[in-house]
Write a protein that holds these residues in place. Structure first.
Motif, PDB file in Angstrom:
ATOM      1  N   MET A 140      -5.133   1.181 -11.061  1.00 34.55           N
ATOM      2  CA  MET A 140      -4.572   0.546  -9.881  1.00 34.55           C
ATOM      3  C   MET A 140      -5.691   0.222  -8.908  1.00 34.55           C
ATOM      4  O   MET A 140      -6.524   1.074  -8.602  1.00 34.55           O
ATOM      5  CB  MET A 140      -3.555   1.475  -9.195  1.00 34.55           C
ATOM      6  CG  MET A 140      -2.339   1.782 -10.037  1.00 34.55           C
ATOM      7  SD  MET A 140      -1.321   3.104  -9.312  1.00 34.55           S
ATOM      8  CE  MET A 140      -1.286   2.642  -7.586  1.00 34.55           C
ATOM      9  N   PHE A 141      -5.700  -1.020  -8.422  1.00 32.91           N
ATOM     10  CA  PHE A 141      -6.727  -1.464  -7.492  1.00 32.91           C
ATOM     11  C   PHE A 141      -6.065  -2.146  -6.297  1.00 32.91           C
ATOM     12  O   PHE A 141      -5.284  -3.074  -6.463  1.00 32.91           O
ATOM     13  CB  PHE A 141      -7.675  -2.464  -8.160  1.00 32.91           C
ATOM     14  CG  PHE A 141      -8.371  -1.940  -9.387  1.00 32.91           C
ATOM     15  CD1 PHE A 141      -9.383  -1.010  -9.287  1.00 32.91           C
ATOM     16  CD2 PHE A 141      -7.998  -2.390 -10.648  1.00 32.91           C
ATOM     17  CE1 PHE A 141     -10.033  -0.537 -10.416  1.00 32.91           C
ATOM     18  CE2 PHE A 141      -8.634  -1.920 -11.789  1.00 32.91           C
ATOM     19  CZ  PHE A 141      -9.654  -0.986 -11.677  1.00 32.91           C
ATOM     20  N   ASP A 142      -6.410  -1.696  -5.091  1.00 35.50           N
ATOM     21  CA  ASP A 142      -5.903  -2.322  -3.870  1.00 35.50           C
ATOM     22  C   ASP A 142      -7.041  -3.107  -3.229  1.00 35.50           C
ATOM     23  O   ASP A 142      -8.022  -2.521  -2.761  1.00 35.50           O
ATOM     24  CB  ASP A 142      -5.388  -1.241  -2.915  1.00 35.50           C
ATOM     25  CG  ASP A 142      -4.606  -1.819  -1.743  1.00 35.50           C
ATOM     26  OD1 ASP A 142      -4.368  -3.041  -1.722  1.00 35.50           O
ATOM     27  OD2 ASP A 142      -4.228  -1.046  -0.841  1.00 35.50           O
ATOM     28  N   GLU A 143      -6.930  -4.418  -3.206  1.00 34.53           N
ATOM     29  CA  GLU A 143      -7.954  -5.316  -2.657  1.00 34.53           C
ATOM     30  C   GLU A 143      -9.341  -5.022  -3.241  1.00 34.53           C
ATOM     31  O   GLU A 143     -10.305  -4.770  -2.498  1.00 34.53           O
ATOM     32  CB  GLU A 143      -7.991  -5.220  -1.127  1.00 34.53           C
ATOM     33  CG  GLU A 143      -6.673  -5.531  -0.438  1.00 34.53           C
ATOM     34  CD  GLU A 143      -6.304  -7.015  -0.511  1.00 34.53           C
ATOM     35  OE1 GLU A 143      -7.141  -7.810  -0.955  1.00 34.53           O
ATOM     36  OE2 GLU A 143      -5.173  -7.355  -0.123  1.00 34.53           O
ATOM     37  N   PRO A 144      -9.509  -5.084  -4.555  1.00 35.65           N
ATOM     38  CA  PRO A 144     -10.778  -4.659  -5.166  1.00 35.65           C
ATOM     39  C   PRO A 144     -11.951  -5.597  -4.927  1.00 35.65           C
ATOM     40  O   PRO A 144     -13.094  -5.190  -5.105  1.00 35.65           O
ATOM     41  CB  PRO A 144     -10.436  -4.597  -6.659  1.00 35.65           C
ATOM     42  CG  PRO A 144      -9.332  -5.602  -6.827  1.00 35.65           C
ATOM     43  CD  PRO A 144      -8.522  -5.495  -5.564  1.00 35.65           C
ATOM     44  N   VAL A 145     -11.705  -6.854  -4.539  1.00 38.95           N
ATOM     45  CA  VAL A 145     -12.824  -7.785  -4.379  1.00 38.95           C
ATOM     46  C   VAL A 145     -13.329  -7.866  -2.943  1.00 38.95           C
ATOM     47  O   VAL A 145     -14.261  -8.618  -2.665  1.00 38.95           O
ATOM     48  CB  VAL A 145     -12.451  -9.205  -4.886  1.00 38.95           C
ATOM     49  CG1 VAL A 145     -12.071  -9.167  -6.352  1.00 38.95           C
ATOM     50  CG2 VAL A 145     -11.335  -9.811  -4.053  1.00 38.95           C
ATOM     51  N   ASN A 146     -12.732  -7.094  -2.023  1.00 44.30           N
ATOM     52  CA  ASN A 146     -13.225  -7.093  -0.637  1.00 44.30           C
ATOM     53  C   ASN A 146     -14.699  -6.712  -0.599  1.00 44.30           C
ATOM     54  O   ASN A 146     -15.104  -5.684  -1.136  1.00 44.30           O
ATOM     55  CB  ASN A 146     -12.435  -6.087   0.209  1.00 44.30           C
ATOM     56  CG  ASN A 146     -11.147  -6.670   0.736  1.00 44.30           C
ATOM     57  OD1 ASN A 146     -10.825  -7.811   0.475  1.00 44.30           O
ATOM     58  ND2 ASN A 146     -10.400  -5.870   1.467  1.00 44.30           N
ATOM     59  N   GLY A 147     -15.502  -7.542   0.045  1.00 42.64           N
ATOM     60  CA  GLY A 147     -16.913  -7.234   0.220  1.00 42.64           C
ATOM     61  C   GLY A 147     -17.799  -7.590  -0.955  1.00 42.64           C
ATOM     62  O   GLY A 147     -19.015  -7.427  -0.882  1.00 42.64           O
ATOM     63  N   LEU A 148     -17.223  -8.075  -2.040  1.00 39.52           N
ATOM     64  CA  LEU A 148     -18.029  -8.428  -3.202  1.00 39.52           C
ATOM     65  C   LEU A 148     -18.555  -9.848  -3.080  1.00 39.52           C
ATOM     66  O   LEU A 148     -17.860 -10.745  -2.575  1.00 39.52           O
ATOM     67  CB  LEU A 148     -17.206  -8.298  -4.491  1.00 39.52           C
ATOM     68  CG  LEU A 148     -16.750  -6.885  -4.881  1.00 39.52           C
ATOM     69  CD1 LEU A 148     -15.940  -6.932  -6.171  1.00 39.52           C
ATOM     70  CD2 LEU A 148     -17.937  -5.951  -5.050  1.00 39.52           C
ATOM     71  N   THR A 153       0.828  -1.207   0.000  1.00 39.47           N
ATOM     72  CA  THR A 153       0.000   0.000   0.000  1.00 39.47           C
ATOM     73  C   THR A 153       0.859   1.253   0.000  1.00 39.47           C
ATOM     74  O   THR A 153       0.547   2.235  -0.687  1.00 39.47           O
ATOM     75  CB  THR A 153      -0.953  -0.003   1.214  1.00 39.47           C
ATOM     76  OG1 THR A 153      -1.830  -1.128   1.110  1.00 39.47           O
ATOM     77  CG2 THR A 153      -1.786   1.270   1.255  1.00 39.47           C
ATOM     78  N   THR A 154       1.955   1.240   0.748  1.00 38.95           N
ATOM     79  CA  THR A 154       2.865   2.393   0.737  1.00 38.95           C
ATOM     80  C   THR A 154       3.412   2.630  -0.660  1.00 38.95           C
ATOM     81  O   THR A 154       3.510   3.780  -1.118  1.00 38.95           O
ATOM     82  CB  THR A 154       4.017   2.178   1.727  1.00 38.95           C
ATOM     83  OG1 THR A 154       3.493   2.010   3.043  1.00 38.95           O
ATOM     84  CG2 THR A 154       4.981   3.354   1.717  1.00 38.95           C
ATOM     85  N   THR A 155       3.753   1.565  -1.363  1.00 39.19           N
ATOM     86  CA  THR A 155       4.252   1.700  -2.737  1.00 39.19           C
ATOM     87  C   THR A 155       3.185   2.311  -3.636  1.00 39.19           C
ATOM     88  O   THR A 155       3.467   3.230  -4.424  1.00 39.19           O
ATOM     89  CB  THR A 155       4.675   0.326  -3.283  1.00 39.19           C
ATOM     90  OG1 THR A 155       5.728  -0.209  -2.476  1.00 39.19           O
ATOM     91  CG2 THR A 155       5.158   0.435  -4.722  1.00 39.19           C
ATOM     92  N   MET A 156       1.953   1.833  -3.515  1.00 42.70           N
ATOM     93  CA  MET A 156       0.873   2.368  -4.346  1.00 42.70           C
ATOM     94  C   MET A 156       0.595   3.830  -3.995  1.00 42.70           C
ATOM     95  O   MET A 156       0.286   4.646  -4.877  1.00 42.70           O
ATOM     96  CB  MET A 156      -0.376   1.497  -4.189  1.00 42.70           C
ATOM     97  CG  MET A 156      -0.172   0.071  -4.676  1.00 42.70           C
ATOM     98  SD  MET A 156      -1.607  -1.017  -4.455  1.00 42.70           S
ATOM     99  CE  MET A 156      -2.496  -0.713  -5.984  1.00 42.70           C
ATOM    100  N   ARG A 157       0.719   4.183  -2.734  1.00 43.82           N
ATOM    101  CA  ARG A 157       0.536   5.576  -2.333  1.00 43.82           C
ATOM    102  C   ARG A 157       1.632   6.463  -2.933  1.00 43.82           C
ATOM    103  O   ARG A 157       1.368   7.613  -3.331  1.00 43.82           O
ATOM    104  CB  ARG A 157       0.525   5.694  -0.808  1.00 43.82           C
ATOM    105  CG  ARG A 157      -0.755   5.167  -0.161  1.00 43.82           C
ATOM    106  CD  ARG A 157      -0.674   5.216   1.363  1.00 43.82           C
ATOM    107  NE  ARG A 157      -0.380   6.551   1.858  1.00 43.82           N
ATOM    108  CZ  ARG A 157      -1.286   7.506   2.030  1.00 43.82           C
ATOM    109  NH1 ARG A 157      -2.556   7.272   1.736  1.00 43.82           N
ATOM    110  NH2 ARG A 157      -0.927   8.690   2.492  1.00 43.82           N
ATOM    111  N   MET A 158       2.842   5.949  -3.023  1.00 46.49           N
ATOM    112  CA  MET A 158       3.913   6.743  -3.636  1.00 46.49           C
ATOM    113  C   MET A 158       3.699   6.900  -5.135  1.00 46.49           C
ATOM    114  O   MET A 158       4.013   7.949  -5.710  1.00 46.49           O
ATOM    115  CB  MET A 158       5.278   6.115  -3.331  1.00 46.49           C
ATOM    116  CG  MET A 158       5.734   6.338  -1.899  1.00 46.49           C
ATOM    117  SD  MET A 158       7.473   5.896  -1.606  1.00 46.49           S
ATOM    118  CE  MET A 158       7.350   4.102  -1.568  1.00 46.49           C
ATOM    119  N   ILE A 159       3.155   5.878  -5.786  1.00 42.80           N
ATOM    120  CA  ILE A 159       2.842   5.995  -7.213  1.00 42.80           C
ATOM    121  C   ILE A 159       1.858   7.133  -7.438  1.00 42.80           C
ATOM    122  O   ILE A 159       1.949   7.886  -8.420  1.00 42.80           O
ATOM    123  CB  ILE A 159       2.272   4.664  -7.744  1.00 42.80           C
ATOM    124  CG1 ILE A 159       3.336   3.557  -7.707  1.00 42.80           C
ATOM    125  CG2 ILE A 159       1.755   4.828  -9.183  1.00 42.80           C
ATOM    126  CD1 ILE A 159       2.792   2.173  -8.020  1.00 42.80           C
TER     127      ILE A 159
END
Length: 310
Positions: A150-158, A41-47
């Protein structure tokens, strides 16, 4: 394309991302994997410019995210489905995003229809379930019709239908030439969705390979063999240099010889085969083995597990 070069992020004396370099290319779904605390998540936040690198660079289409004139037209992202103003309606939430990036009002209706939320467009977001919030977050990512997603945990709750929908959506986006980076802890889903894997542990790169190549490289491959003449064929396989173990229901588990060689040996020996199936570790098994030393938080086994291990 997303490109990271020697990306490093430290918080005090703690290094969260450590000299990370990789590229995310268009036309494939890239799975971004790692244990909890690995730095995904830190990497994606830096992107996305939400965190500043301590060292190194990260660019999207050759530029830093904060230099993009209309970022949602170039990069769509879902990092936290609940990071929304709960009193706004779904339509108003997307309209605010659209106006800030010069995106037409018509596009709001299109993405709400695409993610299945058109009928609840006027409902307040605070009343949404997690699955509905995920769909709204995906709608926001798609709003600018960007080339990079970019998707971080996109299937949570589906629910199962939603999981299948997002899987097909990501693959369709990649097939259309877009760059798709998706982080998930669901290994079974990544095995079905990702064409390429980037795996990190404790902030460092461990794997950067096509999924098929990675799976072939992990663990000892075996072949499950069923035959009515198992005892005789096991002896012949051993004499030919294979290692034969006992599988379930009287099957033979053969290593050291591929299925073609086993089939040829059976043919020459006049042995009838009822099954000849190559066996492979699952992505979950391969991931667990590979990242065993990179797990930051690991629960101790309970008494039952200790007894089994003993």
């Amino acid at each position: 394309m997303i490109e990271l070069a020697h990306l490093t992020k430290r918080y005090g004396d703690r290094t969260v991302v450590d000299d990370l370099s990789f590229s995310v290319r268009p036309g494939v779904v890239t799975g971004f994997l790692g244990p909890n605390g690995a730095g995904k998540t830190t990497t994606m936040r830096m992107i996305l410019g939400l965190a500043t690198p301590t060292r190194g660079t990260v660019t999207t289409n050759g530029r830093r995210y904060d230099r993009l004139p209309a970022p949602m037209r170039e990069v769509g992202a879902l990092l936290d489905a609940r990071a929304v103003h709960g009193s706004r309606t779904a339509a108003d939430h997307l309209l605010c995003l659209a106006y800030s990036n010069g995106i037409s009002r018509r596009r709001v209706g299109e993405v709400l229809e695409q993610v299945g939320l058109a009928k609840v467009a006027k409902r307040r977001i605070g009343a949404f379930s997690l699955g509905m919030s995920q769909r709204l977050g995906i709608a926001a990512a798609l709003l600018g019709d960007p080339a990079v997603l970019m998707f971080d945990e996109p299937v949570n709750g589906l629910d199962p239908e939603g999981v299948l929908w997002i899987r097909n959506l990501m693959r369709a986006l990649a097939a259309g030439g877009r760059t798709v980076l998706v982080s998930s802890h669901l290994m079974s889903e990544m095995a079905l969705t990702a064409d390429h894997l980037i795996i990190i542990g404790r902030g460092r790169l461990i794997v950067d390979k096509p999924t098929e190549t990675f799976m072939r490289s992990q663990g000892t491959q075996s072949v499950l063999v069923r035959t009515p003449d198992a005892v005789r064929f096991a002896r012949q396989l051993t004499e030919a240099g294979a290692h034969v173990g006992a599988g379930s229901d009287g099957a033979l588990e053969v290593t050291g010889m591929d299925s073609l060689a086993i089939g040829n040996l059976a043919r020459d020996a006049g042995v009838a085969l009822a099954e000849l199936t190559p066996q492979r570790n699952s992505l979950e098994e391969a991931f667990m083995e590979l990242t065993r030393d990179s797990v930051e938080y690991s629960a101790a086994p309970d008494r039952t597990e200790r007894d089994l291990i003993a």
